[in-house]
Design an enzyme around this catalytic site. Structure first.
Site, PDB file in Angstrom:
ATOM      1  N   THR A  12       0.812  -1.225   0.000  1.00  0.00           N
ATOM      2  CA  THR A  12       0.000   0.000   0.000  1.00  0.00           C
ATOM      3  C   THR A  12       0.844   1.272   0.000  1.00  0.00           C
ATOM      4  OG1 THR A  12      -1.827  -1.105   1.094  1.00  0.00           O
ATOM      5  CG2 THR A  12      -1.714   1.265   1.383  1.00  0.00           C
ATOM      6  N   ASP A  55       1.169  -6.602  -4.765  1.00  0.00           N
ATOM      7  CA  ASP A  55       0.346  -6.649  -3.560  1.00  0.00           C
ATOM      8  C   ASP A  55       0.896  -7.845  -2.783  1.00  0.00           C
ATOM      9  OD1 ASP A  55      -1.740  -7.500  -1.729  1.00  0.00           O
ATOM     10  OD2 ASP A  55      -3.038  -6.103  -2.792  1.00  0.00           O
ATOM     11  N   SER A  56       1.229  -7.658  -1.517  1.00  0.00           N
ATOM     12  CA  SER A  56       1.931  -8.743  -0.816  1.00  0.00           C
ATOM     13  C   SER A  56       1.056  -9.971  -0.611  1.00  0.00           C
ATOM     14  CB  SER A  56       2.525  -8.259   0.501  1.00  0.00           C
ATOM     15  OG  SER A  56       1.540  -8.178   1.503  1.00  0.00           O
ATOM     16  N   THR A  87       1.642  -4.972   3.930  1.00  0.00           N
ATOM     17  CA  THR A  87       1.497  -5.443   5.316  1.00  0.00           C
ATOM     18  C   THR A  87       0.913  -6.854   5.397  1.00  0.00           C
ATOM     19  OG1 THR A  87      -0.684  -4.405   5.466  1.00  0.00           O
ATOM     20  CG2 THR A  87       1.191  -3.113   6.252  1.00  0.00           C
ATOM     21  N   ASP A  88       0.164  -7.259   4.363  1.00  0.00           N
ATOM     22  CA  ASP A  88      -0.582  -8.523   4.484  1.00  0.00           C
ATOM     23  C   ASP A  88       0.314  -9.724   4.789  1.00  0.00           C
ATOM     24  OD1 ASP A  88      -2.908  -7.168   4.073  1.00  0.00           O
ATOM     25  OD2 ASP A  88      -3.143  -7.751   1.977  1.00  0.00           O
ATOM     26  N   THR A 157       2.966 -10.190  14.207  1.00  0.00           N
ATOM     27  CA  THR A 157       1.790 -10.656  13.499  1.00  0.00           C
ATOM     28  C   THR A 157       0.932  -9.443  13.136  1.00  0.00           C
ATOM     29  OG1 THR A 157       0.145 -12.410  13.616  1.00  0.00           O
ATOM     30  CG2 THR A 157       0.338 -11.080  15.561  1.00  0.00           C
ATOM     31  N   THR A 265      -0.628 -22.820  19.004  1.00  0.00           N
ATOM     32  CA  THR A 265      -1.894 -22.509  19.659  1.00  0.00           C
ATOM     33  C   THR A 265      -2.622 -21.378  18.944  1.00  0.00           C
ATOM     34  OG1 THR A 265      -2.891 -21.547  21.649  1.00  0.00           O
ATOM     35  CG2 THR A 265      -0.569 -21.110  21.317  1.00  0.00           C
ATOM     36  N   GLN A 266      -3.940 -21.372  19.082  1.00  0.00           N
ATOM     37  CA  GLN A 266      -4.736 -20.287  18.521  1.00  0.00           C
ATOM     38  C   GLN A 266      -4.624 -19.020  19.372  1.00  0.00           C
ATOM     39  OE1 GLN A 266      -8.752 -21.807  17.847  1.00  0.00           O
ATOM     40  NE2 GLN A 266      -7.873 -23.702  17.072  1.00  0.00           N
ATOM     41  N   CYS A 267      -4.110 -19.172  20.600  1.00  0.00           N
ATOM     42  CA  CYS A 267      -3.943 -17.989  21.449  1.00  0.00           C
ATOM     43  C   CYS A 267      -2.748 -17.195  20.955  1.00  0.00           C
ATOM     44  CB  CYS A 267      -3.673 -18.404  22.897  1.00  0.00           C
ATOM     45  SG  CYS A 267      -5.054 -19.232  23.651  1.00  0.00           S
TER      46      CYS A 267
HETATM   47  N1  ASP Z   1      -2.802  -5.586   0.285  1.00  0.00           N
HETATM   48  C1  ASP Z   1      -1.715  -4.732   0.699  1.00  0.00           C
HETATM   49  C2  ASP Z   1      -0.434  -5.549   0.644  1.00  0.00           C
HETATM   50  O1  ASP Z   1      -0.184  -6.306   1.535  1.00  0.00           O
HETATM   51  C3  ASP Z   1      -1.983  -4.219   2.070  1.00  0.00           C
HETATM   52  C4  ASP Z   1      -0.918  -3.286   2.622  1.00  0.00           C
HETATM   53  O2  ASP Z   1       0.154  -3.082   2.118  1.00  0.00           O
HETATM   54  O3  ASP Z   1      -1.207  -2.722   3.701  1.00  0.00           O
HETATM   55  O4  ASP Z   1       0.304  -5.430  -0.297  1.00  0.00           O
END
Ligand code: ASP
Length: 342
Positions: A12, A55-56, A87-88, A157, A265-267
Protein backbone atom coordinates in the site's frame (compact mmCIF):
# COMPACT_ATOMS: atom_id res chain seq x y z
CA UNK A 1 26.93 9.28 6.27
CA UNK A 2 25.67 5.69 6.34
CA UNK A 3 24.52 3.95 3.17
CA UNK A 4 21.03 2.50 3.08
CA UNK A 5 19.47 0.45 0.30
CA UNK A 6 15.70 0.87 0.01
CA UNK A 7 14.12 -2.13 -1.63
CA UNK A 8 10.65 -1.47 -2.94
CA UNK A 9 8.66 -4.70 -3.20
CA UNK A 10 5.15 -3.21 -3.42
CA UNK A 11 2.36 -2.84 -0.87
CA UNK A 12 0.00 0.00 0.00
CA UNK A 13 2.78 2.47 0.84
CA UNK A 14 3.61 3.11 -2.81
CA UNK A 15 0.25 2.30 -4.32
CA UNK A 16 -1.64 4.80 -6.43
CA UNK A 17 -5.15 4.97 -7.82
CA UNK A 18 -6.35 6.83 -10.85
CA UNK A 19 -9.36 8.32 -9.07
CA UNK A 20 -10.08 9.29 -5.48
CA UNK A 21 -11.54 6.06 -4.15
CA UNK A 22 -10.51 3.74 -6.98
CA UNK A 23 -8.69 0.46 -6.45
CA UNK A 24 -4.99 0.72 -5.61
CA UNK A 25 -2.16 -0.65 -7.72
CA UNK A 26 1.63 -0.59 -7.39
CA UNK A 27 3.51 2.69 -7.87
CA UNK A 28 5.05 3.17 -11.33
CA UNK A 29 8.58 3.39 -9.89
CA UNK A 30 10.46 3.58 -6.63
CA UNK A 31 11.78 7.00 -7.74
CA UNK A 32 8.23 8.33 -7.75
CA UNK A 33 7.94 7.30 -4.09
CA UNK A 34 11.23 8.80 -3.00
CA UNK A 35 10.68 12.14 -4.67
CA UNK A 36 7.76 12.63 -2.27
CA UNK A 37 10.07 12.10 0.74
CA UNK A 38 13.17 14.13 -0.18
CA UNK A 39 14.23 14.45 3.48
CA UNK A 40 15.37 10.81 3.41
CA UNK A 41 18.55 12.02 1.72
CA UNK A 42 19.49 13.94 4.86
CA UNK A 43 19.34 10.75 6.97
CA UNK A 44 21.48 8.46 4.83
CA UNK A 45 23.03 7.99 1.42
CA UNK A 46 20.09 6.27 -0.22
CA UNK A 47 20.05 3.98 -3.21
CA UNK A 48 17.03 2.05 -4.39
CA UNK A 49 16.13 -1.14 -6.16
CA UNK A 50 12.82 -2.80 -6.97
CA UNK A 51 13.08 -6.49 -7.82
CA UNK A 52 9.25 -6.66 -8.09
CA UNK A 53 6.27 -4.57 -6.98
CA UNK A 54 3.30 -6.64 -5.88
CA UNK A 55 0.35 -6.65 -3.56
CA UNK A 56 1.93 -8.74 -0.82
CA UNK A 57 -1.06 -11.08 -0.95
CA UNK A 58 0.72 -12.42 -4.07
CA UNK A 59 3.98 -13.09 -2.20
CA UNK A 60 5.45 -16.44 -3.29
CA UNK A 61 8.49 -18.35 -2.10
CA UNK A 62 10.26 -17.19 -5.28
CA UNK A 63 9.63 -13.57 -4.31
CA UNK A 64 11.10 -14.25 -0.86
CA UNK A 65 14.18 -15.89 -2.38
CA UNK A 66 14.70 -12.99 -4.81
CA UNK A 67 14.46 -10.54 -1.93
CA UNK A 68 16.98 -12.51 0.15
CA UNK A 69 19.36 -12.66 -2.83
CA UNK A 70 19.00 -8.93 -3.47
CA UNK A 71 19.98 -8.20 0.12
CA UNK A 72 22.79 -10.75 0.15
CA UNK A 73 24.35 -9.37 -3.05
CA UNK A 74 24.39 -5.86 -1.54
CA UNK A 75 25.65 -6.87 1.89
CA UNK A 76 29.07 -5.28 1.61
CA UNK A 77 27.93 -2.11 -0.15
CA UNK A 78 25.34 -0.88 2.40
CA UNK A 79 25.17 -0.40 6.17
CA UNK A 80 21.46 -1.09 6.37
CA UNK A 81 18.42 -2.15 4.36
CA UNK A 82 14.81 -0.97 4.27
CA UNK A 83 12.24 -3.21 2.62
CA UNK A 84 9.04 -1.44 1.59
CA UNK A 85 6.53 -4.29 1.71
CA UNK A 86 2.79 -4.86 1.83
CA UNK A 87 1.50 -5.44 5.32
CA UNK A 88 -0.58 -8.52 4.48
CA UNK A 89 2.30 -10.99 4.34
CA UNK A 90 5.03 -8.83 5.87
CA UNK A 91 5.32 -10.94 9.03
CA UNK A 92 5.81 -14.10 6.92
CA UNK A 93 8.45 -12.49 4.73
CA UNK A 94 10.35 -10.92 7.64
CA UNK A 95 10.24 -14.25 9.51
CA UNK A 96 11.57 -16.11 6.47
CA UNK A 97 14.45 -13.67 5.97
CA UNK A 98 15.45 -13.88 9.63
CA UNK A 99 16.20 -17.58 9.06
CA UNK A 100 17.50 -17.42 5.48
CA UNK A 101 19.97 -14.64 6.35
CA UNK A 102 20.87 -15.90 9.82
CA UNK A 103 23.75 -13.86 11.30
CA UNK A 104 23.49 -11.15 8.57
CA UNK A 105 24.74 -8.62 11.16
CA UNK A 106 23.15 -5.50 9.62
CA UNK A 107 19.70 -3.99 10.08
CA UNK A 108 17.02 -5.18 7.66
CA UNK A 109 13.95 -3.05 8.42
CA UNK A 110 10.61 -3.88 6.84
CA UNK A 111 8.01 -1.16 6.65
CA UNK A 112 4.84 -0.24 4.81
CA UNK A 113 1.71 1.71 5.53
CA UNK A 114 -2.03 1.50 5.98
CA UNK A 115 -2.67 4.54 3.74
CA UNK A 116 -0.74 5.20 0.55
CA UNK A 117 1.87 7.92 0.49
CA UNK A 118 -0.19 9.91 -1.99
CA UNK A 119 -3.21 10.19 0.35
CA UNK A 120 -3.81 12.69 3.14
CA UNK A 121 -3.38 11.39 6.72
CA UNK A 122 -0.93 8.87 5.37
CA UNK A 123 1.24 6.91 7.79
CA UNK A 124 3.67 6.12 4.96
CA UNK A 125 5.94 9.10 5.38
CA UNK A 126 6.74 8.66 9.07
CA UNK A 127 7.01 4.88 8.82
CA UNK A 128 9.49 5.22 5.97
CA UNK A 129 11.54 8.01 7.53
CA UNK A 130 11.82 6.19 10.86
CA UNK A 131 12.65 2.88 9.18
CA UNK A 132 15.49 4.52 7.25
CA UNK A 133 16.83 6.17 10.37
CA UNK A 134 16.75 2.84 12.24
CA UNK A 135 18.51 1.19 9.28
CA UNK A 136 21.48 3.49 10.01
CA UNK A 137 21.87 1.97 13.50
CA UNK A 138 24.06 -0.98 14.47
CA UNK A 139 21.30 -3.44 15.34
CA UNK A 140 21.54 -6.86 13.71
CA UNK A 141 17.82 -7.44 13.47
CA UNK A 142 15.39 -8.36 10.71
CA UNK A 143 12.68 -6.13 12.07
CA UNK A 144 9.38 -4.46 11.24
CA UNK A 145 8.92 -0.76 11.89
CA UNK A 146 5.28 0.25 11.95
CA UNK A 147 3.13 2.78 13.79
CA UNK A 148 5.98 4.19 15.88
CA UNK A 149 7.20 0.80 17.07
CA UNK A 150 10.03 -1.47 16.09
CA UNK A 151 9.33 -5.20 16.37
CA UNK A 152 11.46 -8.29 15.82
CA UNK A 153 10.13 -9.53 12.47
CA UNK A 154 9.78 -13.17 13.44
CA UNK A 155 7.80 -12.23 16.59
CA UNK A 156 5.30 -10.12 14.72
CA UNK A 157 1.79 -10.66 13.50
CA UNK A 158 -0.58 -8.36 11.59
CA UNK A 159 -3.49 -7.54 13.89
CA UNK A 160 -5.33 -4.73 12.11
CA UNK A 161 -6.16 -3.63 8.59
CA UNK A 162 -7.55 -0.36 9.94
CA UNK A 163 -5.45 0.93 12.85
CA UNK A 164 -2.16 2.65 12.20
CA UNK A 165 -0.70 0.19 14.70
CA UNK A 166 -1.13 -2.71 12.32
CA UNK A 167 1.25 -5.12 14.04
CA UNK A 168 1.81 -6.66 17.40
CA UNK A 169 4.52 -8.79 18.96
CA UNK A 170 2.48 -10.58 21.62
CA UNK A 171 5.21 -12.76 23.12
CA UNK A 172 8.21 -10.49 22.88
CA UNK A 173 8.87 -6.89 23.92
CA UNK A 174 9.16 -4.23 21.23
CA UNK A 175 12.69 -3.50 20.07
CA UNK A 176 12.18 0.22 19.97
CA UNK A 177 9.79 3.09 20.10
CA UNK A 178 9.61 6.44 18.38
CA UNK A 179 8.43 9.58 20.14
CA UNK A 180 10.44 12.76 20.17
CA UNK A 181 13.46 10.51 19.77
CA UNK A 182 14.09 7.01 18.54
CA UNK A 183 14.69 4.72 21.49
CA UNK A 184 16.10 1.28 20.73
CA UNK A 185 15.94 -1.40 23.40
CA UNK A 186 18.96 -3.15 24.86
CA UNK A 187 17.28 -6.39 23.79
CA UNK A 188 18.21 -5.83 20.13
CA UNK A 189 20.50 -8.44 18.63
CA UNK A 190 23.96 -7.15 17.83
CA UNK A 191 26.47 -8.36 15.26
CA UNK A 192 28.72 -11.27 16.21
CA UNK A 193 26.97 -14.43 15.10
CA UNK A 194 28.44 -16.37 12.18
CA UNK A 195 26.74 -15.50 8.89
CA UNK A 196 24.99 -18.63 7.69
CA UNK A 197 22.73 -18.00 4.68
CA UNK A 198 20.49 -20.69 3.23
CA UNK A 199 17.80 -19.96 0.67
CA UNK A 200 15.94 -23.22 0.01
CA UNK A 201 12.36 -23.14 1.31
CA UNK A 202 10.29 -26.32 1.08
CA UNK A 203 6.58 -25.53 0.83
CA UNK A 204 5.36 -28.95 2.10
CA UNK A 205 3.90 -27.36 5.23
CA UNK A 206 0.21 -27.53 6.16
CA UNK A 207 -1.53 -25.56 8.88
CA UNK A 208 -4.52 -27.29 10.41
CA UNK A 209 -6.72 -25.15 12.60
CA UNK A 210 -8.68 -27.08 15.23
CA UNK A 211 -12.32 -26.17 15.81
CA UNK A 212 -15.37 -28.01 17.15
CA UNK A 213 -16.71 -30.38 14.52
CA UNK A 214 -13.61 -30.31 12.31
CA UNK A 215 -14.17 -33.02 9.64
CA UNK A 216 -11.03 -34.93 10.58
CA UNK A 217 -11.71 -37.90 8.28
CA UNK A 218 -11.35 -35.72 5.18
CA UNK A 219 -7.73 -35.04 6.13
CA UNK A 220 -6.59 -38.68 6.25
CA UNK A 221 -5.53 -38.90 2.56
CA UNK A 222 -3.35 -35.81 3.05
CA UNK A 223 -1.92 -37.00 6.37
CA UNK A 224 -0.92 -40.33 4.84
CA UNK A 225 0.99 -38.78 1.94
CA UNK A 226 4.68 -38.78 2.81
CA UNK A 227 6.98 -35.73 2.91
CA UNK A 228 4.86 -33.26 4.82
CA UNK A 229 4.96 -31.22 7.98
CA UNK A 230 1.72 -30.33 9.73
CA UNK A 231 1.35 -27.43 12.12
CA UNK A 232 -1.69 -27.81 14.33
CA UNK A 233 -3.29 -24.60 15.51
CA UNK A 234 -4.61 -26.22 18.66
CA UNK A 235 -6.64 -24.64 21.44
CA UNK A 236 -5.22 -22.90 24.51
CA UNK A 237 -1.95 -24.44 25.67
CA UNK A 238 -2.00 -26.99 22.83
CA UNK A 239 -5.12 -28.98 23.63
CA UNK A 240 -7.02 -30.97 21.01
CA UNK A 241 -10.38 -32.81 21.13
CA UNK A 242 -9.90 -36.37 22.35
CA UNK A 243 -13.50 -37.46 23.00
CA UNK A 244 -15.58 -38.34 19.97
CA UNK A 245 -12.89 -37.17 17.57
CA UNK A 246 -10.41 -39.10 15.44
CA UNK A 247 -7.91 -36.24 15.48
CA UNK A 248 -5.41 -38.17 17.59
CA UNK A 249 -5.63 -41.08 15.15
CA UNK A 250 -5.01 -38.62 12.31
CA UNK A 251 -1.91 -37.27 14.04
CA UNK A 252 -0.61 -40.77 14.72
CA UNK A 253 -1.30 -41.78 11.12
CA UNK A 254 0.56 -38.74 9.81
CA UNK A 255 3.55 -39.47 12.02
CA UNK A 256 3.41 -43.18 11.22
CA UNK A 257 3.69 -42.25 7.54
CA UNK A 258 6.94 -40.42 8.36
CA UNK A 259 5.53 -36.90 8.50
CA UNK A 260 6.25 -34.25 11.12
CA UNK A 261 3.56 -32.77 13.33
CA UNK A 262 4.13 -29.59 15.35
CA UNK A 263 1.71 -28.00 17.80
CA UNK A 264 0.98 -24.30 17.97
CA UNK A 265 -1.89 -22.51 19.66
CA UNK A 266 -4.74 -20.29 18.52
CA UNK A 267 -3.94 -17.99 21.45
CA UNK A 268 -1.79 -15.07 20.39
CA UNK A 269 -0.31 -14.59 23.81
CA UNK A 270 1.35 -17.27 25.92
CA UNK A 271 2.58 -20.32 24.10
CA UNK A 272 2.28 -24.07 23.90
CA UNK A 273 2.27 -25.83 27.28
CA UNK A 274 2.03 -29.51 26.54
CA UNK A 275 2.25 -30.59 30.20
CA UNK A 276 -0.75 -28.74 31.47
CA UNK A 277 -3.74 -30.83 30.30
CA UNK A 278 -4.18 -34.46 29.36
CA UNK A 279 -5.47 -33.42 25.93
CA UNK A 280 -2.13 -31.72 25.24
CA UNK A 281 0.24 -34.02 27.15
CA UNK A 282 -0.69 -36.91 24.91
CA UNK A 283 0.73 -34.98 21.95
CA UNK A 284 4.06 -34.61 23.70
CA UNK A 285 4.20 -38.33 24.43
CA UNK A 286 3.50 -39.05 20.79
CA UNK A 287 6.57 -37.11 19.74
CA UNK A 288 4.96 -34.07 18.19
CA UNK A 289 7.08 -30.93 18.12
CA UNK A 290 6.22 -27.82 20.09
CA UNK A 291 6.07 -24.38 18.48
CA UNK A 292 6.51 -22.99 22.02
CA UNK A 293 5.70 -19.27 21.82
CA UNK A 294 6.36 -18.79 18.10
CA UNK A 295 3.85 -16.96 15.97
CA UNK A 296 2.13 -19.02 13.28
CA UNK A 297 4.01 -16.95 10.69
CA UNK A 298 7.39 -17.81 12.23
CA UNK A 299 6.42 -21.49 12.70
CA UNK A 300 5.43 -21.89 9.07
CA UNK A 301 8.47 -20.14 7.61
CA UNK A 302 10.87 -21.82 10.03
CA UNK A 303 9.50 -25.23 9.09
CA UNK A 304 9.86 -24.41 5.36
CA UNK A 305 13.42 -23.24 6.01
CA UNK A 306 14.40 -26.35 8.01
CA UNK A 307 12.79 -28.71 5.50
CA UNK A 308 14.53 -26.87 2.65
CA UNK A 309 17.89 -26.89 4.41
CA UNK A 310 18.03 -30.26 6.16
CA UNK A 311 15.07 -32.29 4.87
CA UNK A 312 12.06 -33.78 6.60
CA UNK A 313 13.69 -36.77 8.20
CA UNK A 314 16.84 -35.16 9.44
CA UNK A 315 17.56 -34.98 13.18
CA UNK A 316 18.52 -31.29 12.72
CA UNK A 317 15.02 -30.40 11.55
CA UNK A 318 13.50 -32.09 14.57
CA UNK A 319 15.93 -30.67 17.11
CA UNK A 320 16.20 -27.14 15.69
CA UNK A 321 12.47 -26.56 15.25
CA UNK A 322 11.82 -26.04 18.95
CA UNK A 323 15.13 -24.28 19.60
CA UNK A 324 15.85 -20.58 19.25
CA UNK A 325 17.64 -19.79 15.98
CA UNK A 326 16.92 -16.14 15.24
CA UNK A 327 15.19 -14.89 18.37
CA UNK A 328 11.86 -16.35 17.26
CA UNK A 329 11.06 -18.27 20.45
CA UNK A 330 11.70 -18.00 24.17
CA UNK A 331 13.77 -20.80 25.59
CA UNK A 332 12.45 -19.93 29.05
CA UNK A 333 9.08 -21.33 27.97
CA UNK A 334 10.72 -24.66 28.65
CA UNK A 335 11.19 -23.56 32.26
CA UNK A 336 7.54 -22.58 32.37
CA UNK A 337 6.69 -26.12 31.27
CA UNK A 338 8.96 -27.50 33.96
CA UNK A 339 7.54 -25.20 36.59
CA UNK A 340 4.04 -26.37 35.83
CA UNK A 341 4.85 -30.04 35.91
CA UNK A 342 6.75 -29.82 39.21
N1 ASP B 1 -2.80 -5.59 0.29
C1 ASP B 1 -1.71 -4.73 0.70
C2 ASP B 1 -0.43 -5.55 0.64
O1 ASP B 1 -0.18 -6.31 1.54
C3 ASP B 1 -1.98 -4.22 2.07
C4 ASP B 1 -0.92 -3.29 2.62
O2 ASP B 1 0.15 -3.08 2.12
O3 ASP B 1 -1.21 -2.72 3.70
O4 ASP B 1 0.30 -5.43 -0.30
Amino acid sequence: MRRVLIIYSGGTLGMVSSWASGPLSAAPSVASILEKVPELQSIARIETVSPYAIDSADLSLDHIRVLAETILLSREKYDGFVVIHGTDSMAYCASALSFMLLGFAKPIIFTGSQRPLQRIRTDARRNLINAVEIATSDIAETAIFFGDRLYRGNRTTKISNWKYDAFDSPNFPTLGQVGLDIELSDGCRGPGEAFDPSFALDPSVFVLKIYPGIPVDSYFPLALTKGKAFILEAYGGGTIPLQGSSLLKLIEAAMGAGNLVAVNTQCHHGGVLLDMYESARILKENGTLSCKDMTIEASVMKMMYLLGRYGLNSPQTVSLFSRDLAGELSEERTNLHQKWSE
